[in-house]
Design an enzyme around this catalytic site. Structure first.
Site, PDB file in Angstrom:
ATOM      1  N   ASP A   1       0.667  -1.185  -0.122  1.00  0.00           N
ATOM      2  CA  ASP A   1       0.011  -0.225  -0.022  1.00  0.00           C
ATOM      3  C   ASP A   1       0.961   1.176  -0.010  1.00  0.00           C
ATOM      4  OD1 ASP A   1      -1.981  -1.589   0.061  1.00  0.00           O
ATOM      5  OD2 ASP A   1      -2.437  -1.466   2.218  1.00  0.00           O
TER       6      ASP A   1
ATOM      7  N   HIS B   1      -3.167  -2.254  -7.268  1.00  0.00           N
ATOM      8  CA  HIS B   1      -3.079  -0.848  -7.089  1.00  0.00           C
ATOM      9  C   HIS B   1      -4.101  -0.598  -8.402  1.00  0.00           C
ATOM     10  CE1 HIS B   1       0.073  -3.089  -9.530  1.00  0.00           C
ATOM     11  NE2 HIS B   1      -0.167  -2.123 -10.316  1.00  0.00           N
TER      12      HIS B   1
END
Length: 170
Positions: free
Chosen positions: A13, A41
């Site tokens: 992340d 993503h």
């Protein structure tokens, strides 16, 4: 020639995929060398929001060959869905996506092992995505896992059944 490497310094992340997507127009080859199909993503491509979990971020750059390297663990079901999802936006994906035959396969039993391991930790659980990534890496390191290249082996089914049976015994 120039090589840039994007490394994460945390658990994920971090925006690595977005950085790769930003830099990709300057390159001819984009390679993913480790990791598994975690949260992924998000990219915006021609007005479409696309989430990539396994495929490298350079896939939407027409000049880029994209490589999934041998350090990546692959869930073949999720990868197929991901390919099917982005094929309308990237019709030449099969010409520009290369997958190492040495990349390890995440099996359904890896997911079960992941869930069991997380449950056994009780209050000390780590928040696994339960996608079987850690157990697959354990098999990779222990040299007992299956790889993409094994799919093409005449003994694939037997090898798959043996490993699944081993997992179920654990």
């Amino acid at each position: 020639s120039m090589v840039d490497v994007i490394l994460g310094l945390q658990w994920g992340d971090e925006g690595k995929g977005k950085i790769v997507d930003f830099l990709a127009p300057k390159y001819h080859i984009i390679a993913r060398f480790q990791g598994g199909p975690n949260a992924g993503h998000s990219l915006n491509f021609d007005g479409n929001k696309v989430v990539l979990n396994t495929i490298p971020s350079g896939i939407f750059q027409k000049q880029c060959i994209n490589i999934i390297g041998n350090g990546v663990v692959i869930d073949p079901v999720l990868l197929r869905k991901e390919i099917e999802k982005i094929t309308p936006l990237c019709p030449d994906i099969h010409q520009r996506l290369l997958i190492s035959r040495k990349a390890h396969l995440i099996l359904p039993t890896h997911r079960v092992m992941d869930a069991a391991s997380e449950a056994a930790k009780g209050t000390r659980k780590i928040g696994s995505t339960l996608r079987g990534i850690s157990p697959c890496y354990q098999d990779k390191v222990g040299r007992s896992g299956m790889r993409i290249g094994d799919i093409f082996s005449p003994g694939f089914t037997e090898q798959y059944n043996e490993l699944s049976s081993l997992h179920k015994g654990i």
